[in-house]
Design a protein around this motif. Structure first.
Motif, PDB file in Angstrom:
ATOM      1  N   ASN A  71       1.171  -1.463   0.051  1.00 20.31           N
ATOM      2  CA  ASN A  71       0.480   0.395  -0.007  1.00 20.31           C
ATOM      3  C   ASN A  71       1.176   1.431  -0.288  1.00 20.31           C
ATOM      4  O   ASN A  71       1.889   1.104   0.601  1.00 20.31           O
ATOM      5  N   ASP A 101       1.473   5.092   0.687  1.00 19.72           N
ATOM      6  CA  ASP A 101       0.637   5.979   0.643  1.00 19.72           C
ATOM      7  C   ASP A 101       1.127   7.453   0.031  1.00 19.72           C
ATOM      8  O   ASP A 101       2.445   8.146  -0.763  1.00 19.72           O
ATOM      9  N   SER A 127      -0.286  10.536  -0.119  1.00 18.74           N
ATOM     10  CA  SER A 127       0.112  11.823   0.492  1.00 18.74           C
ATOM     11  C   SER A 127       1.389  11.902   0.851  1.00 18.74           C
ATOM     12  O   SER A 127       2.201  13.327   0.424  1.00 18.74           O
ATOM     13  N   LEU A 128       2.245  11.668   1.405  1.00 15.99           N
ATOM     14  CA  LEU A 128       3.310  10.947   1.789  1.00 15.99           C
ATOM     15  C   LEU A 128       4.271  11.026  -0.159  1.00 15.99           C
ATOM     16  O   LEU A 128       5.321  12.609  -0.052  1.00 15.99           O
ATOM     17  N   VAL A 135       0.010  14.080   5.631  1.00 17.19           N
ATOM     18  CA  VAL A 135       1.424  12.344   6.311  1.00 17.19           C
ATOM     19  C   VAL A 135       1.572  12.052   7.377  1.00 17.19           C
ATOM     20  O   VAL A 135       0.499  11.413   8.125  1.00 17.19           O
ATOM     21  N   ASN A 190      -0.795  13.853   9.848  1.00 15.87           N
ATOM     22  CA  ASN A 190      -2.719  13.568   9.741  1.00 15.87           C
ATOM     23  C   ASN A 190      -2.550  14.276  11.142  1.00 15.87           C
ATOM     24  O   ASN A 190      -4.240  14.256  12.058  1.00 15.87           O
ATOM     25  N   ARG A 237      -8.305   6.313   8.582  1.00 13.39           N
ATOM     26  CA  ARG A 237      -7.117   5.077   8.547  1.00 13.39           C
ATOM     27  C   ARG A 237      -7.946   3.966   9.502  1.00 13.39           C
ATOM     28  O   ARG A 237      -7.457   3.908  10.657  1.00 13.39           O
ATOM     29  N   ASP A 267      -3.994  -1.183  10.395  1.00  9.78           N
ATOM     30  CA  ASP A 267      -3.329  -1.219   9.047  1.00  9.78           C
ATOM     31  C   ASP A 267      -3.350   0.500   8.804  1.00  9.78           C
ATOM     32  O   ASP A 267      -4.415   0.835   7.545  1.00  9.78           O
ATOM     33  N   THR A 268      -2.789   1.702   9.032  1.00 17.63           N
ATOM     34  CA  THR A 268      -3.067   2.940   8.927  1.00 17.63           C
ATOM     35  C   THR A 268      -2.726   3.965   6.908  1.00 17.63           C
ATOM     36  O   THR A 268      -2.946   4.618   7.533  1.00 17.63           O
ATOM     37  N   ARG A 269      -2.021   2.189   6.992  1.00 22.05           N
ATOM     38  CA  ARG A 269      -1.648   2.702   5.244  1.00 22.05           C
ATOM     39  C   ARG A 269      -3.334   2.668   4.490  1.00 22.05           C
ATOM     40  O   ARG A 269      -2.962   3.320   2.975  1.00 22.05           O
ATOM     41  N   ASN A 308      -7.549   3.656   3.856  1.00 20.71           N
ATOM     42  CA  ASN A 308      -8.469   3.746   3.934  1.00 20.71           C
ATOM     43  C   ASN A 308      -9.555   3.248   4.776  1.00 20.71           C
ATOM     44  O   ASN A 308      -9.970   2.410   3.502  1.00 20.71           O
TER      45      ASN A 308
END
Length: 270
Positions: free
Chosen positions: A2, A4, A6-7, A115, A117, A135, A139-141, A143
């Motif tokens: 996954n 990110d 945003s990053l 990133v 948050n 998130r 697994d905060t990666r 959504n």
């Protein structure tokens, strides 16, 4: 894996900005100085082609100059105003279909740093019935999108496929049996805190009963496709710091690569 996004967007925006600034402060003055020296040494005026060649930006600088403003606008819009998402699963049927493209209001629950948050401007808190993107706590990666049914201090009970909030059953009205002859699924209207929305219930799926007390700074969420949703009944509460935004509208539907985008079902999300 996954990614990110945003990053990636933050890093690419920062890189193009730094390269553009580096060229503006260091290399562009050198090019202008080289042009001045060439003009001083030339007895006649320099040909325009030579002037252009001396002032020409290298490819990396030209690309950075072109991309940075666009990336910065996208970063600001996506991080602080609205972000588009595509619905990947049927857990929110019948409200949201697989392939729906939605807009998520990023400032409704306060402004957050991309990133990290981390909220730096407070606004509204989630309310009963809000459809939120957050998130996934495990697994905060990833959504997730679900409906808020419990806010801090609530006692949530799910019994015999009926939702209770602080001991009060949320009324369900049968709208249709699917299929009508031998139904395996029920389409119902559920009144949650006085607001109506539609849900699906499977006829033969096992019952998932439980009772939960929502702690401070957390939220209890369910999918509208009640028997086909992995939600707070299975993995617990959504912490406030994992909120992404409030889902507000469906702006397009696209089944897949071999189909055309469909704009006939543009609507607000309730």
């Amino acid at each position: 894996m996954n990614l990110d996004f945003s990053l990636i967007l933050v890093l690419v925006t920062a890189l193009t900005g730094v390269l553009w600034l580096l060229d503006s402060l260091m290399f562009a003055p050198r090019r202008r100085q080289a042009l001045q020296q060439a003009e001083a040494q030339a007895q006649d005026a320099l040909p325009e082609t030579q002037r252009t060649a001396l002032l020409r930006q290298p490819g990396w600088a030209d690309t950075s100059r072109s991309m940075f403003p666009v990336l910065l606008v996208v970063l600001v819009l996506r991080s602080f105003l609205y972000e588009p998402f595509q619905i990947p699963s049927g857990s929110m049927l019948p409200t949201l279909k697989i392939g729906d493209f939605i807009l998520v209001n990023k400032y409704h629950y306060g402004l957050r740093l991309p990133v990290l948050n981390t909220r730096f401007v407070s606004n509204n808190d989630p309310e009963h019935g809000d459809v939120i993107v957050f998130r996934y706590p495990e697994d905060t990666r990833i959504n997730f999108i679900k409906r808020v049914v419990g806010v801090p201090g609530d006692v949530i009970t799910y019994k015999d496929k009926i939702l209770y909030v602080n001991g009060e059953p949320q009324q369900q009205e049968l709208l249709a049996k699917l299929p009508p002859s031998r139904p395996t699924q029920l389409l119902l209207n559920e009144a949650l805190a006085g607001e109506n929305h539609r849900i699906y219930r499977d006829v033969y799926s096992p019952v998932v009963d439980g009772r939960w007390e929502v702690p401070e700074g957390h939220y209890f969420v369910l999918g509208d496709n009640r028997d086909n949703s992995k939600d707070s009944r299975y993995w617990g509460f959504v912490p406030e710091e994992l909120l992404v935004g409030k889902a507000t509208a469906v702006w397009m539907h696209w089944d897949g690569f071999f189909s055309l985008p469909d704009f006939s079902d543009v609507r607000r999300i309730h």
